[in-house]
Each structure stands twice: as structure tokens, then as C-alpha cells.
Motif scaffolding. Sequence first.
Motif, PDB file in Angstrom:
ATOM      1  N   HIS A 411      38.543  51.538   1.071  1.00  0.00           N
ATOM      2  CA  HIS A 411      37.564  50.687   0.405  1.00  0.00           C
ATOM      3  C   HIS A 411      36.442  51.539  -0.197  1.00  0.00           C
ATOM      4  O   HIS A 411      36.022  52.543   0.395  1.00  0.00           O
ATOM      5  CB  HIS A 411      36.962  49.689   1.389  1.00  0.00           C
ATOM      6  N   ASN A 412      35.949  51.108  -1.334  1.00  0.00           N
ATOM      7  CA  ASN A 412      34.830  51.808  -1.956  1.00  0.00           C
ATOM      8  C   ASN A 412      33.562  51.642  -1.128  1.00  0.00           C
ATOM      9  O   ASN A 412      33.372  50.621  -0.455  1.00  0.00           O
ATOM     10  CB  ASN A 412      34.588  51.286  -3.369  1.00  0.00           C
ATOM     11  N   VAL A 413      32.698  52.652  -1.237  1.00  0.00           N
ATOM     12  CA  VAL A 413      31.497  52.708  -0.409  1.00  0.00           C
ATOM     13  C   VAL A 413      30.296  53.117  -1.258  1.00  0.00           C
ATOM     14  O   VAL A 413      30.413  53.981  -2.134  1.00  0.00           O
ATOM     15  CB  VAL A 413      31.676  53.742   0.733  1.00  0.00           C
ATOM     16  N   VAL A 414      29.156  52.498  -0.989  1.00  0.00           N
ATOM     17  CA  VAL A 414      27.868  52.950  -1.517  1.00  0.00           C
ATOM     18  C   VAL A 414      27.005  53.323  -0.316  1.00  0.00           C
ATOM     19  O   VAL A 414      26.825  52.518   0.597  1.00  0.00           O
ATOM     20  CB  VAL A 414      27.178  51.869  -2.366  1.00  0.00           C
ATOM     21  N   MET A 415      26.499  54.549  -0.316  1.00  0.00           N
ATOM     22  CA  MET A 415      25.731  55.045   0.825  1.00  0.00           C
ATOM     23  C   MET A 415      24.255  54.664   0.693  1.00  0.00           C
ATOM     24  O   MET A 415      23.627  54.935  -0.336  1.00  0.00           O
ATOM     25  CB  MET A 415      25.855  56.563   0.924  1.00  0.00           C
ATOM     26  N   THR A 416      23.725  54.041   1.743  1.00  0.00           N
ATOM     27  CA  THR A 416      22.296  53.726   1.763  1.00  0.00           C
ATOM     28  C   THR A 416      21.782  53.698   3.200  1.00  0.00           C
ATOM     29  O   THR A 416      21.147  52.729   3.618  1.00  0.00           O
ATOM     30  CB  THR A 416      22.034  52.396   1.016  1.00  0.00           C
ATOM     31  N   GLY A 466      28.660  56.503  -4.604  1.00  0.00           N
ATOM     32  CA  GLY A 466      27.315  57.044  -4.808  1.00  0.00           C
ATOM     33  C   GLY A 466      26.388  56.507  -3.733  1.00  0.00           C
ATOM     34  O   GLY A 466      26.802  56.260  -2.598  1.00  0.00           O
ATOM     35  N   ALA A 467      25.140  56.319  -4.092  1.00  0.00           N
ATOM     36  CA  ALA A 467      24.137  55.873  -3.120  1.00  0.00           C
ATOM     37  C   ALA A 467      23.009  55.163  -3.846  1.00  0.00           C
ATOM     38  O   ALA A 467      22.964  55.125  -5.081  1.00  0.00           O
ATOM     39  CB  ALA A 467      23.596  57.070  -2.324  1.00  0.00           C
ATOM     40  N   GLN A 468      22.086  54.610  -3.053  1.00  0.00           N
ATOM     41  CA  GLN A 468      20.893  54.003  -3.637  1.00  0.00           C
ATOM     42  C   GLN A 468      19.747  54.046  -2.649  1.00  0.00           C
ATOM     43  O   GLN A 468      19.943  54.102  -1.432  1.00  0.00           O
ATOM     44  CB  GLN A 468      21.152  52.555  -4.067  1.00  0.00           C
ATOM     45  N   GLY A 469      18.533  54.034  -3.179  1.00  0.00           N
ATOM     46  CA  GLY A 469      17.338  53.886  -2.372  1.00  0.00           C
ATOM     47  C   GLY A 469      16.989  52.415  -2.263  1.00  0.00           C
ATOM     48  O   GLY A 469      17.168  51.654  -3.220  1.00  0.00           O
TER      49      GLY A 469
END
Length: 759
Positions: A411-416, A466-469
Motif C-alpha cells: 500500500h502507498n504511504v505518506v509519512m507524517t 513522500g511526507a507532509q508537515g
Amino acid sequence: MDAKKVAILFLLCFIFLGCKEKTALEIEPKIIPIPQNQTVGEGSFVINQSTGIQYSNTFKTSAEFLIAFIEGGSTIRLKDSNDIEFILDTTIENDEGYALKIQPNKIEIRAKKDRGAFYAVQTLRQLFPERFENESYFKDEVIIPSLTIKDQPQFSYRGMHLDVGRHMYSVEFIKKYIDALAMLKMNTFHWHLTEDQGWRIEIKKYPKLQEVAAFRDETLVGHYSDQPHQFDGKKYGGFYTQDQIKDIVAYAEERFVTIIPEIEMPGHSQAAIAAYPELGCTGEQVKVANKWGVFEDIYCTKDDTFKFLEDVLDEVLELFPSKYVHIGGDEAPKTRWKACENCQALIKSEDLKDEHELQNYFITRIEKYLNSKGRQIIGWDEILEGGLAPNATVMSWRGINGAVEAAKSGHNVVMTPTSHCYFDYYQSDNEDEPTAIGGFLTLEKVYGFNPIPEVLTDEEAKYVLGAQGNIWTEYMPTEDQVEYMAFPRLLAMSEVLWSNFEQKNYDDFVLRLENFHKRLDALDINYANHLYEVDGEIIKEEGETKLALNTLIKDGKIIRVTLNGDEPNYESRVYTKPIVLDTSRTIKAAVFKYNSKEKLGKTFMQSINYHKAIGAKISINKAPHKAYSGSGAEGLVNGINGSDSRFGDKEWLGFWGEDIIVEIDLGEEKKINSIETRFYNGNGQWIYAPKEVLFAFDNEQYQSFKLNDESLLINFKSDFSGKRAKKIYVKVQNFGTIPEGKQGAGNKAWTFIDEIIIN
């Protein structure tokens, strides 16, 4: 004029022109995020009234942005010629990649797509004087240094989040926020639109969402941990109309920023249930929440609820063309579901094991509906509980474990993770920082974030988009405060996500940031400036415990220090080497311009409580959590207390759900009169003091001491009447599972411990 004078004049002109040329050569670009490849060339390009620009419709958006930027900030009016040219280049593989070549006679912007050219424009923009940003550079000439750049992003998802449920902000501010993201090559705005404390999006089919759910009767004053809770007695709320949202979405699209709306479910839904009580399990009237936290009233799993949510999502999809819709999925207490006949009947009819699988059923049903509309869901990592919906993308916030589990499952992931991405955390040790939820996240720690968990293989790492703040706004009632918490950490995050990890250098970033502050000033962005502050670190050197002082910006700066608690001034001693800690004292320090009376930044103050364990050998049987590792085990015996108003600074150590045993080796037998320490008891942040603390000396049995205090800070001290020992053992038992009705119910409690003082 004689020949000699002509020769001298010629020589002077040659020197002058040579110096001017040399100046152009020596200009080092200070671009954020740093490009992957850049080379400074000779000479410079001059933009003036004779300069022209050419572009095809392929690059219409980025070219028009550049024209508006140049003409809006100067008297220059660009003509129709190819001095500045946008060129289609299909050899550039990445859709967001670009090549920028600035020569004395031409500027070339090459890209495969308009969005790549747009990022080239944002790079070029940073080579212009900062005054262009506020339309006050009314001159007819701009000199741009020669430069060649080839660049593309490291990650495809580069995001920032903003919660408008707790506090909401003007349309103008939302656009300003989007502008900043675009300037820093961020491509995603995660807009958190619904919460227990307010529903912020107009849904025409359900007018009570605007009339009731959008407003709360009053708002909590001060911090959630302050007891008793106080309220301001003022009605608060509002919502964005669909026309306003369409305008904002179009505005973002022109800057290649995708807006992902978040409609929370099944939890964080008390505002909606206040408007339509039948959406809850009890059917009873509730109020829009007037304080922060996690609430037990969540959406019921009956068909009427799903019909409501599908109707809401239909209107949301009309407003937001994004591939993803964020459905939350976090912090959904199961108390109401356990007592609900409808929910229990559904568990039985669908052959589900428990309420966690019922949450999976809920999320999967919403996912199927959104998939049928050509969209995909993204949710917080709690959507993993009870099984992951088939096509879901996971936003991992409680650490990296959720991300690892999801990526290993394909599964796709966005790191936060909170440890590196929660910009509602404190960013400085200064006691006058604005109130925040807690935690401690410095600029340097954000900059050091690597979104790829080390445990993933190269193949599994491909699922990390990727990621986000994240900006949660419980303690940010004003737009200025949002900016203060976002900047400059947002700049660090932009470089984490765009630039290659190997090329990053924090010292270099700080120098570029100091320069970038001028652009933020011109943009009227209220950033936090901690570059000129003093940082203290306890070190062991030559068998002694010392305090080393440092500051980020060293060029032309010095640290002046006092050891008696006096405010440092330009006559105070210059700090040259670490200070030996051999007595209790208050040390103050500040940064000054070299050979100047001008003080920069705020005064650093460190009170040293000298005691018998300072410098002792210390170990803990469990490592502190990575998010709250403070100064490590040594931080518990360094003579420095943690903050009275926040946990997660460099002194508090945090452990999640674990019992710990601390061993302190004094090196030789010493007389022990007392041992004291303290615990943070911020239940609103899932932090609970232990129920008891145990002590042992050398090979003796543990002695148990109960803690019955319910204060936010629990000070513990025990007298031992001249006990002699070489080794001291401190056993701290974790509180256990957070009880029902409390924030974080069902999760393991955190333990936070401060300095262990041996007298």
C-alpha cells in the motif's frame, strides 16, 4: 588628456568592470529547496525594458506567473522576443523536473510539463531581489547571475496540512498559505475541514451543517492540561462556502498545488452529530465540542449514516478534483459501538470479530463508494486496525510502524510521524514561546528527517510517496500564529522532500535560511527566528561535566556569557570554551554582532542544580521513544530540569507503554540523604504518571512508594537518612492502558520522567 591619463583611466575602467564581473561570478545562489545540480557561470543576465519572453500554450501557466511576478514588482514590461524562452524538452523524464540555464544573453527554461517549468520559475524567482515580492522594487533593470540548474524532486508527494476545524482562517490567508507552498515546490495542501469543534465546508443538502455544526458555544482558554478548564463564553465558528472553495481550488491549481479535502469519519464527528443526532448511536442531542480532545460520539454504522456520508462526499467531489479524499479514520473510540444494538447486529451479520473489524468495514464501504466515483481514499494509520481497505493509502502519524506495515503489504504511504512532522509542537526552549500542544520539534530535527524507514527494502520503499508537515490549530487562534509555527520548519520540510538526502547539509541550509528571511519579511510572513539563539549541551570532557554553548550563525557573531545570573551585555566575557559544572549556578548567554553592542536573538538561561549524580554512569533497560529521547539517559543526571510547561524538550524522557529500570553508578559509595524526580501527568496528551516508583541500593530489595497526586507536574522526593550506596536503582512502572472516557482510551499510556536528583 595626455596618453598617461588615458592609460590610467583605461586601467581604472578595466579594474572596475573586472570587479563587477567578479562580483557576478562570486554570487552563490541561496535557493531553498536546494537544486540537485547547479553550476554558477560567468557574467549575468540583465532584465530591462528591452527584454522579451516567448512560450507556447504548453507553458502558459508558468510563463504568465513569471510575467506577473516581474511586471508586478517593477516598471519593466516584457516584450515578445526569446530573451527568456520556455522550451519543451521531452528528454526530461520527470514531469516536475526542469532545466534552467541563465546566460548573459538568454534565459532558457526547459521542461516536459508546465508544472516542471513552474518550479523552474520558482527557482528563478529566488534570484530576484526580495523587494519584488511586495511590489516595491520599482526599477527598470534587474541583474540575474549566470547559472545552470538541472533539477527534479526526490518525492512525488510533498505536502502541508492545515486544520481549520479548531480555528478557521480567511480565504485570503488560505491563498497566502498556498502561495508559500508553491514557492517552496510543495505540491499538496491537505485541508482538514471537519472536526468535533466545527464543520467548515458548505454542504447544501444538509443545511444544519452550516447552521449548527459550524459553530460552538465557546472555546477552551489556555492549555487543555490546565485544570480546571476555563472557557471564553464566546460563540465561535463559520464555514467556507462552495463558491469560496471553488475559488481556492482554482487558485491552487494555477500554482500546481493539489488540495486534498479531509472529511473525518467515523470519529471526530461530534459537530455533525450535533446537527443531526440520528447520525450517532444514541440518537441523543449533543453539542459541538468546545474543547480539544477525542470524543465518544462517533458516526453510527447504520445505513442512514452511510447515505448521509455519501451525499456529503458527492458534493465534496464536485468541489475537489483531487485523486484522493482523506477520510480521517483516527481516534475513533468504540464505546458507543459496543453498546449499540445496530452496530453489534452488523458485527454479527457481517461475521466480524470485533469493533476494530467494524471500523475496517466502515472504511472499506466508504472506499468502495469513492472508488466507484474514480477516487481513492487516504487515511491516518488507524485505518490499519481490523485490516486495511483494499486500495487505501496510509498516512503514518503515530511513528513509522504503520508506514512499514502498509508498505510491506503493497500500500502507498505518506509519512507524517509526530517525531518530525508535527509543527504544532514547540520549536524552542524559550519560556516565552506561544502556547502549543506540547512536544518539541526543532528546525534541525525536521531537516534531518528521512521519509524512507530504514527497515524497508528498496522495492518496499517505492510505496513511500513522500511526507507532509501537519498544522493542528487547537492553540493557534490567529493567522500570525499559524505562520509562526509553520515557518521556517516548512522550509526545512520542503528540502527534505525535494532535494536528495545525500546532498543536504544543515549548516549550509541555515545560511541559506538566514538569507531567505528577507524574502519572508517581504512576503509579510510571521516566521519564528531562532537562528541567533544560544543552544546548550552537556558534555563530558577530560573527566569533567561541562556545558558547551553554540549558535547556528557564527560568521561575524560571538557569544557573551555570565555565570551569576546577570543579563549578558557587550561587556560580558566572550565564550571560548565549555563551562565546567562544579557548583549550582545560573548561566546566561546571548549572541552579539562581532565588535558591536548589538544583541541578536533572545537570552539563553540555564540553571544548574549540582548534585551527587552529575557525571555518574547511568543506563536504562529500555531506550526512550525516538520522538522523546531528550538528551538520552545522561540527561536524567546532568543537573538540568526539564520545562515546567511542556514535555518533550531536551530534558524530559518519554517511554510509551513500558516499565523502565534506571541504574545510576556513582563510581564509589556515597552518602544518600534523598532522591527526587518528577513526572509529567498531561492526560490530554496520553501521558500518565506512574502509580508507584521503586528504589533499590546496591544489592538490596526494592522499596515501593505510591504516587497519588493528580497534578500536571508530580514532584516526588523520598528521604533515606544518610543511606550509603554505590549503585542506585529506580524502577518506574508504566500506568498501563488508558481507561475508557479518556483521550487515547485503549492505547498504552506514556511515561515522562525528568532529572533524578541525588542529594
